[in-house]
Design a protein around this motif. Sequence first.
Motif, PDB file in Angstrom:
ATOM      1  N   HIS A 184       0.724  -1.251  -0.004  1.00 38.21           N
ATOM      2  CA  HIS A 184      -0.177  -0.025  -0.110  1.00 38.21           C
ATOM      3  C   HIS A 184       0.706   1.077   0.131  1.00 38.21           C
ATOM      4  N   ASP A 185       2.049   1.003   0.550  1.00 41.16           N
ATOM      5  CA  ASP A 185       2.989   2.383   0.423  1.00 41.16           C
ATOM      6  C   ASP A 185       4.359   1.804   0.215  1.00 41.16           C
ATOM      7  N   ASN A 186       4.648   2.008  -1.233  1.00 37.24           N
ATOM      8  CA  ASN A 186       5.888   1.568  -1.766  1.00 37.24           C
ATOM      9  C   ASN A 186       6.994   2.495  -1.515  1.00 37.24           C
ATOM     10  N   THR A 187       7.416   2.996   0.100  1.00 41.51           N
ATOM     11  CA  THR A 187       8.256   3.699   0.064  1.00 41.51           C
ATOM     12  C   THR A 187       9.613   2.927   0.436  1.00 41.51           C
ATOM     13  N   SER A 188      10.744   3.680   0.432  1.00 35.05           N
ATOM     14  CA  SER A 188      12.191   3.012   0.554  1.00 35.05           C
ATOM     15  C   SER A 188      12.176   2.256   1.906  1.00 35.05           C
ATOM     16  N   TRP A 189      11.623   2.923   2.777  1.00 34.27           N
ATOM     17  CA  TRP A 189      11.591   2.134   4.394  1.00 34.27           C
ATOM     18  C   TRP A 189      10.898   1.014   4.103  1.00 34.27           C
ATOM     19  N   ASN A 190       9.517   0.969   3.636  1.00 39.42           N
ATOM     20  CA  ASN A 190       8.731  -0.187   3.463  1.00 39.42           C
ATOM     21  C   ASN A 190       9.223  -1.274   2.874  1.00 39.42           C
ATOM     22  N   GLN A 191       9.983  -0.826   1.523  1.00 37.51           N
ATOM     23  CA  GLN A 191      10.606  -1.826   0.936  1.00 37.51           C
ATOM     24  C   GLN A 191      11.664  -2.552   1.574  1.00 37.51           C
ATOM     25  N   TYR A 192      12.484  -1.805   2.444  1.00 34.70           N
ATOM     26  CA  TYR A 192      13.603  -2.336   3.195  1.00 34.70           C
ATOM     27  C   TYR A 192      12.803  -3.499   4.255  1.00 34.70           C
ATOM     28  N   GLN A 193      11.894  -2.901   4.877  1.00 33.69           N
ATOM     29  CA  GLN A 193      11.152  -3.702   5.813  1.00 33.69           C
ATOM     30  C   GLN A 193      10.548  -5.031   5.080  1.00 33.69           C
ATOM     31  N   ALA A 194       9.884  -4.960   4.206  1.00 31.49           N
ATOM     32  CA  ALA A 194       9.441  -6.034   3.464  1.00 31.49           C
ATOM     33  C   ALA A 194      10.523  -7.066   2.882  1.00 31.49           C
ATOM     34  N   PHE A 195      11.764  -6.518   2.603  1.00 30.67           N
ATOM     35  CA  PHE A 195      12.686  -7.132   2.152  1.00 30.67           C
ATOM     36  C   PHE A 195      13.226  -8.151   3.523  1.00 30.67           C
ATOM     37  N   GLN A 196      13.613  -7.368   4.351  1.00 32.87           N
ATOM     38  CA  GLN A 196      13.956  -8.092   5.753  1.00 32.87           C
ATOM     39  C   GLN A 196      12.986  -9.268   6.133  1.00 32.87           C
ATOM     40  N   GLU A 197      11.586  -8.940   5.903  1.00 36.48           N
ATOM     41  CA  GLU A 197      10.752 -10.156   6.217  1.00 36.48           C
ATOM     42  C   GLU A 197      10.801 -11.231   5.405  1.00 36.48           C
ATOM     43  N   LEU A 198      10.771 -10.983   4.139  1.00 36.66           N
ATOM     44  CA  LEU A 198      11.341 -11.976   3.201  1.00 36.66           C
ATOM     45  C   LEU A 198      12.345 -12.931   3.638  1.00 36.66           C
ATOM     46  N   SER A 199      13.528 -12.033   3.827  1.00 34.07           N
ATOM     47  CA  SER A 199      14.764 -12.709   4.156  1.00 34.07           C
ATOM     48  C   SER A 199      14.824 -13.714   5.406  1.00 34.07           C
ATOM     49  N   LYS A 200      13.837 -13.342   6.207  1.00 38.04           N
ATOM     50  CA  LYS A 200      13.638 -13.841   7.555  1.00 38.04           C
ATOM     51  C   LYS A 200      12.921 -15.410   7.234  1.00 38.04           C
ATOM     52  N   TYR A 201      12.031 -15.304   6.338  1.00 33.17           N
ATOM     53  CA  TYR A 201      11.370 -16.708   5.740  1.00 33.17           C
ATOM     54  C   TYR A 201      12.189 -17.424   4.926  1.00 33.17           C
ATOM     55  N   ALA A 202      13.051 -16.854   4.333  1.00 29.63           N
ATOM     56  CA  ALA A 202      13.903 -17.588   3.440  1.00 29.63           C
ATOM     57  C   ALA A 202      14.949 -18.464   4.223  1.00 29.63           C
ATOM     58  N   LEU A 203      15.341 -17.765   5.283  1.00 34.21           N
ATOM     59  CA  LEU A 203      16.480 -18.313   6.140  1.00 34.21           C
ATOM     60  C   LEU A 203      15.791 -19.377   6.996  1.00 34.21           C
ATOM     61  N   GLY A 204      14.459 -19.651   7.277  1.00 29.79           N
ATOM     62  CA  GLY A 204      13.951 -20.563   7.918  1.00 29.79           C
ATOM     63  C   GLY A 204      13.676 -22.029   7.169  1.00 29.79           C
ATOM     64  N   ASN A 205      14.153 -21.968   5.846  1.00 26.96           N
ATOM     65  CA  ASN A 205      13.771 -23.254   5.406  1.00 26.96           C
ATOM     66  C   ASN A 205      15.055 -23.429   4.326  1.00 26.96           C
ATOM     67  N   ARG A 206      15.566 -24.768   4.658  1.00 28.32           N
ATOM     68  CA  ARG A 206      17.042 -24.765   4.106  1.00 28.32           C
ATOM     69  C   ARG A 206      16.951 -24.923   2.396  1.00 28.32           C
ATOM     70  N   PHE A 207      15.379 -25.473   2.052  1.00 31.87           N
ATOM     71  CA  PHE A 207      15.297 -25.822   0.265  1.00 31.87           C
ATOM     72  C   PHE A 207      14.950 -24.461  -0.176  1.00 31.87           C
ATOM     73  N   ILE A 208      14.676 -23.349   0.497  1.00 32.56           N
ATOM     74  CA  ILE A 208      14.618 -22.033  -0.456  1.00 32.56           C
ATOM     75  C   ILE A 208      15.858 -21.449  -0.810  1.00 32.56           C
ATOM     76  N   ASP A 209      16.079 -21.077  -1.953  1.00 32.53           N
ATOM     77  CA  ASP A 209      17.127 -20.516  -2.505  1.00 32.53           C
ATOM     78  C   ASP A 209      16.681 -18.876  -2.380  1.00 32.53           C
ATOM     79  N   SER A 210      15.834 -18.592  -2.996  1.00 25.99           N
ATOM     80  CA  SER A 210      15.301 -17.152  -2.904  1.00 25.99           C
ATOM     81  C   SER A 210      13.910 -17.083  -2.933  1.00 25.99           C
ATOM     82  N   ILE A 211      13.244 -16.027  -2.394  1.00 21.70           N
ATOM     83  CA  ILE A 211      11.855 -15.856  -2.503  1.00 21.70           C
ATOM     84  C   ILE A 211      11.536 -14.609  -3.322  1.00 21.70           C
ATOM     85  N   VAL A 212      10.934 -14.665  -4.372  1.00 18.41           N
ATOM     86  CA  VAL A 212      10.648 -13.609  -5.231  1.00 18.41           C
ATOM     87  C   VAL A 212       9.225 -13.036  -5.033  1.00 18.41           C
ATOM     88  N   TYR A 213       9.087 -11.857  -4.735  1.00 19.83           N
ATOM     89  CA  TYR A 213       7.773 -11.213  -4.607  1.00 19.83           C
ATOM     90  C   TYR A 213       7.355  -9.919  -5.478  1.00 19.83           C
TER      91      TYR A 213
END
Length: 754
Positions: A93-122
Amino acid sequence: MKYFGFQKLFSHRTRRNTFIQYFLSYFILFSVLLLGFYFILRNQVSEFYFEKLENQASTALEKVSEELDSDLASINHIQSAIDSNVELILFHHDNTSWNQYQAFQELSKYALGNRFIDSIVYLDRQQQTVLSTRRYVEYRDGTFYIYDEGDAVAFQMEEDGGTEDPYQLTYVSGGNSAYLIYYPGSADSSACSVFFIINRQELEQLMKNILSEEILSMVLLSPDSEIVTGANIAALEPYITNSGSSTDGNDADSTGILDLGSVETAGSSHNTFLHTREGLYNGFTMAALISNKLLLMQMNTAFRNTYFALLLLGIVGMLIVVAGMRHTFLPLHKLTKAIVKSPNFRQGYVDQLNQAFSDTMTENESLRAKTDKYRLAIQKSILSSIVTGGRFDGPEGLQSVDQFFNMEPDNHIVALYMKSRKAALPSDDIIRFFNEALPGTDSCVILEEHGECAVFLLNYTGAEQNKDEVIRVLMDSLFEKGGYFSAVSNGSSSPLDIPFLYENAILASNLWEQMPVASYNQAPARPEAALPQSYPYDRLEMLAALLKKQDFLAAKAQLQEFFRLVDSASVKGSTMPDFFIRCVLIDVLTTIVNSMNQMNVKFKVYRDLYFETLYFCRSCPYSQAAEQIKSNTEKFLELFEKELANKSITSSRIRQMIENQYTSPDFSISNIADSFDVSVAYVSYLFKNDTGENVSDYVWNLRLARAKELLLTTDLSVDSISVSVGYVSTSSFRRKFKQDTGVTPSQFRSRNAS
């Protein structure tokens, strides 16, 4: 004489030659039979072992497939979490740099939680913005481009993945790059799209762990029979073509075993087989290459080395097996029959015994978990009864004390003593201020309130390293707005330290003459005897260690230290020492109960005493129930010591009980175990370890000796003697008697009587 001597010589020579002829005839016949037995056995064992090898390959494929299914299923859960993630919703809803950074951090947490995930693309379709946790991905004109060292692989989600199946797995390649992509159907909407690039190296490592000298190679094939990834691909690659066929024309995608033909190596031949497993997502296939070369080599070597000694070893082996069965299998069979409630004849005895002991351990762990959970609930209810509640409605009301007991390492609990020098302290406004200033999961409750003074309890879980500084800033803000004096205690992550924090906040208020916002850390050093009492974690650990070592004398002394501690705290008489005392007493009780549980003392032995003591600790003022609580805890230690003494049974005590009861038809090992309140397995183990004889064998020997005595000294019938020595079934007694003596009871009586 000469003729006679020649005839005699000829006669000896003829006898010798005849013996040799017969010997050679029988030896040759025996050798032919043995050789035939060798080949028959070789073929039978080969077929049997190869069937096992097929099952092993099938199990290996199934294991990898299930592992892949499991990890893909976990990705589905991650997808659900992504859909409801607040940061990603804000980013949409708000594509600012800060929100983009926060969203990227959340995706990275999900990726680190599963060894079979190389990348998550959103993909945010509205903003046409792509977030990728590892790979560089672009989206242009409905096509994703995945980059790796200059190579770009195009991927169209709708065309390649499709949306008819809710879960899609696809393989895309281009240049020197290739990717295995998983696309949950629910991940695509008009607002956003999500797909996952699978880590093929992890899948390859999983397959490598499966390889052995029999399983030569394992690969994952795409629906177009492209090799996605695998272990030792070079060995299997010649049998897989782009059309999905093996080199001999058989369909390589069909599920089952395909014979790839015989291979000659060093004068011997062996076969290779292609084992496939379908049923994966979207037509993917798992394939393994297996060989019986090692099997044949081992069998040939074994039979060649043991051929001439086979007969002798067979006879000796049979004798060893019979003797071994008597001393190993039969006791194990009897032990399994005695311990396992519902025997499973398809499962090995050792596995059944392990399962039985595992079930017992699970029950003990379950009891301990329930005890700890009950202890936590009681401590929570005690604190809940202390804090002020029920004065507000709606979101501005007091929050629950649950957050203080979530046992998270980031918990930072502090006590705040506040005072207004102008009028009554507006606790409502202060609660509202903290609720607005702190994150949603944090809590603030009132411990005490007296007109212009109040004590608040704050649980702050912010990400800042210096949480005390954040709280200090909030207190300064309150002073500037309303002129409220405040004293802040030190912090703790445990709610059991609340009395300690309460007293520290009161001590810090002595600095109000110097500063309106005071901190306990700024207070001058005080003598150790004058410091507030912190929660006795070390003493609880020491008590548990003493009980584990069964040092009851030291445990009783440690228990007295606990009572001196709570007696000292009870003198102060406020609600905080009362909370401290109740929590300490409940933790002491729980420590003793958990120690008894670890030593397999049955709960029914101390159940009534436990609930009675728990009632006194929770519901009665300590000043009234102190003597009863002290008496009950001493009874707990005495009972614990007594139960362990009962468990310290000896083989002589077991033997004495057997000799007193073996003639009873109702006699069993379970009766002995129940009398000592231990398991049947423990009785059997102890008796066998000390005497070298099984309990059942010892009982039978006593019964046999008694039966022989009655047969020779009385006129009782065999049926009466059978009952007299503890056998209700006469047929079982007769069969057992003949098995050990070689004669029936009647024959034994008649032979020895004559």
